[in-house]
Design a protein around this motif. Sequence first.
Motif, mmCIF file in Angstrom:
data_model
loop_
_atom_site.group_PDB
_atom_site.id
_atom_site.type_symbol
_atom_site.label_atom_id
_atom_site.label_comp_id
_atom_site.label_asym_id
_atom_site.label_seq_id
_atom_site.Cartn_x
_atom_site.Cartn_y
_atom_site.Cartn_z
ATOM 1 N N VAL B 56 34.611 9.011 -2.381
ATOM 2 C CA VAL B 56 35.864 9.017 -1.625
ATOM 3 C C VAL B 56 36.148 10.429 -1.118
ATOM 4 O O VAL B 56 36.581 10.621 0.026
ATOM 5 N N SER B 57 35.886 11.454 -1.947
ATOM 6 C CA SER B 57 36.063 12.835 -1.473
ATOM 7 C C SER B 57 35.075 13.158 -0.371
ATOM 8 O O SER B 57 35.412 13.855 0.592
ATOM 9 N N ALA B 58 33.841 12.628 -0.490
ATOM 10 C CA ALA B 58 32.863 12.885 0.564
ATOM 11 C C ALA B 58 33.331 12.275 1.880
ATOM 12 O O ALA B 58 33.238 12.905 2.935
ATOM 13 N N VAL B 59 33.868 11.059 1.831
ATOM 14 C CA VAL B 59 34.359 10.439 3.058
ATOM 15 C C VAL B 59 35.573 11.188 3.580
ATOM 16 O O VAL B 59 35.701 11.464 4.776
ATOM 17 N N LEU B 60 36.476 11.587 2.664
ATOM 18 C CA LEU B 60 37.749 12.161 3.079
ATOM 19 C C LEU B 60 37.580 13.559 3.622
ATOM 20 O O LEU B 60 38.318 13.974 4.519
ATOM 21 N N LEU B 61 36.647 14.353 3.084
ATOM 22 C CA LEU B 61 36.559 15.761 3.442
ATOM 23 C C LEU B 61 35.296 16.131 4.175
ATOM 24 O O LEU B 61 35.167 17.259 4.623
ATOM 25 N N ASP B 62 34.343 15.216 4.286
ATOM 26 C CA ASP B 62 33.137 15.553 5.022
ATOM 27 C C ASP B 62 32.934 14.638 6.222
ATOM 28 O O ASP B 62 32.903 15.081 7.355
ATOM 29 N N TYR B 63 32.821 13.323 5.960
ATOM 30 C CA TYR B 63 32.581 12.428 7.084
ATOM 31 C C TYR B 63 33.814 12.264 7.951
ATOM 32 O O TYR B 63 33.733 12.141 9.156
ATOM 33 N N ARG B 64 35.006 12.221 7.317
ATOM 34 C CA ARG B 64 36.248 11.990 8.055
ATOM 35 C C ARG B 64 37.195 13.165 7.860
ATOM 36 O O ARG B 64 38.385 12.989 7.623
ATOM 37 N N SER B 65 36.713 14.376 7.923
ATOM 38 C CA SER B 65 37.584 15.505 7.609
ATOM 39 C C SER B 65 38.628 15.723 8.693
ATOM 40 O O SER B 65 39.656 16.333 8.441
ATOM 41 N N PHE B 66 38.379 15.227 9.890
ATOM 42 C CA PHE B 66 39.376 15.391 10.943
ATOM 43 C C PHE B 66 40.633 14.600 10.622
ATOM 44 O O PHE B 66 41.753 15.024 10.933
ATOM 45 N N ASP B 67 40.458 13.420 9.992
ATOM 46 C CA ASP B 67 41.638 12.657 9.588
ATOM 47 C C ASP B 67 42.431 13.400 8.526
ATOM 48 O O ASP B 67 43.668 13.317 8.494
ATOM 49 N N THR B 68 41.740 14.135 7.652
ATOM 50 C CA THR B 68 42.454 14.911 6.642
ATOM 51 C C THR B 68 43.226 16.056 7.280
ATOM 52 O O THR B 68 44.322 16.399 6.825
ATOM 53 N N LEU B 69 42.655 16.637 8.350
ATOM 54 C CA LEU B 69 43.424 17.649 9.077
ATOM 55 C C LEU B 69 44.689 17.035 9.661
ATOM 56 O O LEU B 69 45.779 17.629 9.621
ATOM 57 N N GLY B 70 44.574 15.801 10.189
ATOM 58 C CA GLY B 70 45.758 15.112 10.695
ATOM 59 C C GLY B 70 46.775 14.844 9.599
ATOM 60 O O GLY B 70 47.987 14.963 9.803
ATOM 61 N N GLU B 71 46.305 14.503 8.403
ATOM 62 C CA GLU B 71 47.220 14.251 7.296
ATOM 63 C C GLU B 71 47.946 15.516 6.885
ATOM 64 O O GLU B 71 49.148 15.508 6.623
ATOM 65 N N ALA B 72 47.215 16.645 6.856
ATOM 66 C CA ALA B 72 47.867 17.920 6.550
ATOM 67 C C ALA B 72 48.916 18.246 7.616
ATOM 68 O O ALA B 72 49.987 18.777 7.299
ATOM 69 N N THR B 73 48.634 17.900 8.867
ATOM 70 C CA THR B 73 49.611 18.120 9.929
ATOM 71 C C THR B 73 50.839 17.255 9.735
ATOM 72 O O THR B 73 51.965 17.685 10.004
ATOM 73 N N VAL B 74 50.656 16.020 9.261
ATOM 74 C CA VAL B 74 51.806 15.148 9.027
ATOM 75 C C VAL B 74 52.682 15.703 7.916
ATOM 76 O O VAL B 74 53.913 15.674 8.012
ATOM 77 N N ILE B 75 52.061 16.250 6.868
ATOM 78 C CA ILE B 75 52.854 16.863 5.802
ATOM 79 C C ILE B 75 53.650 18.036 6.366
ATOM 80 O O ILE B 75 54.841 18.212 6.077
ATOM 81 N N PHE B 76 52.992 18.842 7.206
ATOM 82 C CA PHE B 76 53.668 19.973 7.814
ATOM 83 C C PHE B 76 54.837 19.502 8.676
ATOM 84 O O PHE B 76 55.931 20.085 8.662
ATOM 85 N N ALA B 77 54.627 18.410 9.423
ATOM 86 C CA ALA B 77 55.697 17.890 10.266
ATOM 87 C C ALA B 77 56.858 17.388 9.426
ATOM 88 O O ALA B 77 58.031 17.584 9.775
ATOM 89 N N ALA B 78 56.558 16.747 8.294
ATOM 90 C CA ALA B 78 57.635 16.246 7.428
ATOM 91 C C ALA B 78 58.451 17.409 6.870
ATOM 92 O O ALA B 78 59.689 17.354 6.832
ATOM 93 N N VAL B 79 57.752 18.482 6.441
ATOM 94 C CA VAL B 79 58.470 19.644 5.902
ATOM 95 C C VAL B 79 59.340 20.270 6.982
ATOM 96 O O VAL B 79 60.505 20.620 6.748
ATOM 97 N N SER B 80 58.799 20.384 8.211
ATOM 98 C CA SER B 80 59.593 20.966 9.299
ATOM 99 C C SER B 80 60.793 20.092 9.614
ATOM 100 O O SER B 80 61.898 20.605 9.850
#
Lengths: 80, 237, 113
Positions: B56-80
């Motif tokens: 699951v980490s391999a999928v989340l951070l290697d194969y689909r790491s762009f989606d994780t960047l999007g998720e980090a952006t969503v967290i940033f948007a929620a905090v803002s």
Amino acid sequence: MFNFAYFLLLVLLVSAAAAAVLVRGMITSVIVLSVFSVSLTLVFSFLQAVDVAMAEAVIGAGLLTAFFVTAISRARRKTK
Amino acid sequence: MSRKGKRRQRWIVLGVLICCALVLGTAILPMSVSAERVSDHYIRYGVSETAALNLVSAVLLDYRSFDTLGEATVIFAAVSAVSVLMSGGGLSRNRRTLSNLARCAVANIYPVLWLFPLYVILHGHLSPGGGFHGGVTMGVLLIMISVLYGTAFSLPKLSLTALSYTEYSSALAFILVGLAGVVHGSGFLSNIGAGFFKGSPGDLVSAGFLPLLNVIIGFKVAAGLVSIYYQLLRSGD
Amino acid sequence: MIREMSFVAAISVFCIGLYCVLTDRNLIKICVGLSIMESSIVLLLVAIAYREGGLAPVFSAEIETYVDPVPHALALTAIVIGAGVTAVALGLSVLIYRHFGTLNIDKIWRSLG
């Protein structure tokens, strides 16, 4: 046997969700919501989703309850 | 029936109709065959391509790491969003603490509690866990200090400015790690192809930038969640 | 069998959350219903990933079948995003309470005129 135990667990999940909606009072509803989160963690463990179960445990049962109680404490008559 | 009762009845009927539609929809839910082919590739070649044992980490951070960047952006948007919404009042600096028993009990075991997120973040590519789990636990531990000892104690030690700087620099570090792949010539957020150290599966230092991204995400999520907690506590006068 | 039971449970929980959002009068209870709806969709994703006889997707030399790891990654993202959305909804509720002095949406509608 495994199927029957899983069925009971799903019944617990749906009853916890219904109870969170039907009880009166904000704090009671939030506490039943954390019961719902813990039973959802158990369901995820049965479905062999260990990463998702850990995430649901820390976020659902821990963080969301803290946020809800913080918001409720800011949204009632301030005793000053 | 009063007007309010009739309106409520209409909402309930609408809800029932949506429920029937959804139940019917899932009863005939088709399973796509092409998705199974993708998952078969990830399961069969995941360990040999990424050297991470946790698929699951391999999928989340290697194969689909762009989606994780999007998720980090969503967290940033929620905090803002929460910061902007709650900006009308002053930060609460009250001395309301929990009882003596709670404070003594937690203060004695508190350093040991930090071992759990440390372990989960660093071993994210070897066992279930990862940056998000560890980050949320770190955030909860920091919130616990604020709850136990009062915000008058914890705000000078962990100010909102420090939390914002941690969040911004974590987001920038994520993007810089991705740009290392672009500089190398293989693609944004590419892992082994960009020259990161692969190692053998099962070692702590292996799987390319997976441990590095886990640490970055852990700090970002922790800082964001503690910021949201402080903002929700604003006094609002 | 397990997969169909999980689908029905996930949609039932979604409908319960939807009922709460549509009919309840307290803003915090509406946020509770929103959180329940998001958790039900995560359950749906994990139920899609389940394979008969499969074990957890952490590699080990003796295991032959694993459950699908891709919906697990999506479910992880969905949980974190759901927490973010609930946090923003709670911030909005506190702001509305500060402005109107009540959490009852009937009274808020009435005071808007």
